[in-house]
Scaffold this motif. Sequence first.
Motif, short mmCIF file in Angstrom:
data_model
loop_
_atom_site.label_atom_id
_atom_site.label_comp_id
_atom_site.label_asym_id
_atom_site.label_seq_id
_atom_site.Cartn_x
_atom_site.Cartn_y
_atom_site.Cartn_z
N THR A 285 0.84 -1.19 0.00
CA THR A 285 0.00 0.00 0.00
C THR A 285 0.88 1.25 0.00
O THR A 285 2.00 1.24 0.55
N HIS A 286 0.33 2.30 -0.61
CA HIS A 286 1.00 3.59 -0.65
C HIS A 286 -0.02 4.63 -1.09
O HIS A 286 -0.62 4.48 -2.16
N ASN A 287 -0.23 5.63 -0.26
CA ASN A 287 -1.15 6.74 -0.57
C ASN A 287 -2.52 6.27 -1.02
O ASN A 287 -3.06 6.75 -2.03
N GLY A 288 -3.10 5.33 -0.32
CA GLY A 288 -4.46 4.87 -0.62
C GLY A 288 -4.55 3.89 -1.78
O GLY A 288 -5.63 3.41 -2.10
N LYS A 289 -3.43 3.58 -2.40
CA LYS A 289 -3.38 2.62 -3.51
C LYS A 289 -2.92 1.28 -2.96
O LYS A 289 -2.09 1.24 -2.04
N ALA A 290 -3.45 0.20 -3.48
CA ALA A 290 -3.04 -1.14 -3.05
C ALA A 290 -2.61 -1.97 -4.25
O ALA A 290 -3.18 -1.85 -5.34
N ILE A 291 -1.62 -2.78 -4.03
CA ILE A 291 -1.18 -3.76 -5.03
C ILE A 291 -1.25 -5.12 -4.33
O ILE A 291 -0.66 -5.30 -3.26
N VAL A 292 -1.98 -6.05 -4.92
CA VAL A 292 -2.09 -7.39 -4.35
C VAL A 292 -1.35 -8.35 -5.27
O VAL A 292 -1.51 -8.30 -6.50
N ILE A 293 -0.51 -9.19 -4.66
CA ILE A 293 0.35 -10.10 -5.42
C ILE A 293 0.15 -11.50 -4.87
O ILE A 293 0.13 -11.70 -3.65
N ASP A 294 0.04 -12.46 -5.77
CA ASP A 294 -0.04 -13.85 -5.36
C ASP A 294 1.03 -14.62 -6.13
O ASP A 294 1.12 -14.51 -7.36
N PHE A 295 1.85 -15.36 -5.40
CA PHE A 295 2.89 -16.18 -6.01
C PHE A 295 2.32 -17.55 -6.32
O PHE A 295 1.63 -18.15 -5.50
N LYS A 296 2.62 -18.05 -7.50
CA LYS A 296 2.14 -19.37 -7.93
C LYS A 296 3.32 -20.24 -8.31
O LYS A 296 4.25 -19.80 -8.98
N THR A 297 3.25 -21.51 -7.88
CA THR A 297 4.34 -22.44 -8.18
C THR A 297 4.03 -23.32 -9.38
O THR A 297 4.93 -23.95 -9.91
N GLY A 298 2.78 -23.36 -9.79
CA GLY A 298 2.40 -24.23 -10.90
C GLY A 298 2.10 -23.44 -12.16
O GLY A 298 2.50 -22.28 -12.31
N LYS A 299 1.38 -24.09 -13.05
CA LYS A 299 0.99 -23.48 -14.33
C LYS A 299 -0.20 -22.55 -14.12
O LYS A 299 -0.95 -22.68 -13.15
N GLU A 300 -0.37 -21.65 -15.06
CA GLU A 300 -1.48 -20.70 -15.01
C GLU A 300 -2.82 -21.45 -15.04
O GLU A 300 -2.98 -22.42 -15.77
N HIS A 301 -3.75 -20.97 -14.21
CA HIS A 301 -5.07 -21.58 -14.13
C HIS A 301 -6.10 -20.49 -13.87
O HIS A 301 -5.81 -19.50 -13.18
N ALA A 302 -7.30 -20.66 -14.39
CA ALA A 302 -8.37 -19.66 -14.23
C ALA A 302 -8.68 -19.39 -12.76
O ALA A 302 -9.04 -18.26 -12.39
N SER A 303 -8.52 -20.38 -11.92
CA SER A 303 -8.80 -20.20 -10.49
C SER A 303 -7.87 -19.16 -9.86
O SER A 303 -8.24 -18.52 -8.88
N HIS A 304 -6.69 -18.99 -10.42
CA HIS A 304 -5.75 -18.00 -9.89
C HIS A 304 -6.32 -16.59 -10.05
O HIS A 304 -6.22 -15.77 -9.14
N ARG A 305 -6.92 -16.32 -11.21
CA ARG A 305 -7.53 -15.01 -11.45
C ARG A 305 -8.71 -14.79 -10.50
O ARG A 305 -8.87 -13.70 -9.96
N ARG A 306 -9.52 -15.82 -10.32
CA ARG A 306 -10.66 -15.69 -9.40
C ARG A 306 -10.16 -15.39 -7.99
O ARG A 306 -10.72 -14.55 -7.29
N GLN A 307 -9.12 -16.08 -7.59
CA GLN A 307 -8.58 -15.89 -6.25
C GLN A 307 -8.08 -14.47 -6.04
O GLN A 307 -8.42 -13.82 -5.05
#
Length: 181
Positions: A127-149
């Motif tokens: 967070t910085h000045n009211g802005k947020a960045i959310v990051i998720d680390f993934k160890t496997g292949k890309e999957h649609a559930s990652h976007r939902r999460q």
Amino acid sequence: TCALPILFEMNQYPALKWHDKIRLSLRSEELVEILDNAAKRAINYGVLVHRVMSSIKNLNDTERVIEKFHSEGILTADEKEQMDLEIRSLLEIKEIAAFFSDHYVVMNEQEIIMPNGETLRPDRVLTHNGKAIVIDFKTGKEHASHRRQINTYAEALSKMNYHEIEKYLIYIAEKRILRVS
């Protein structure tokens, strides 16, 4: 005379559905086991890279975090060296390194408790000045559930009055960053 044992018969008794009342929080420090099976070791290594990345606050923190995993016996000396190379190669990517600057307030693996009692735990929120960045680390292949999460995480942050939210998935093995719109 000999006393006979008293016999109790329970026709009705209160029952508690304990699984509806208890939630188990699992932390990797308590779960990581170094297994002999090569496939399981590879999976564990991916999980360890994920945990190390989720534990680093800024670029200067890398060595300390890896040493902590080593001193706790989670990494052997050889694995420590390999982990150091792996993490450094990820942090050499300019877009990823930017998420580890001192510019942000960093919240790693912090629980967000939703009004319905559900618990969310994004890997990294900056967070910085009211802005947020959310990051998720993934160890496997890309999957649609990652976007939902990650969209679920962003929705929770918006309810916490963060209105400008960026969302990123970082695929560790591929050394690839994906901005989610």
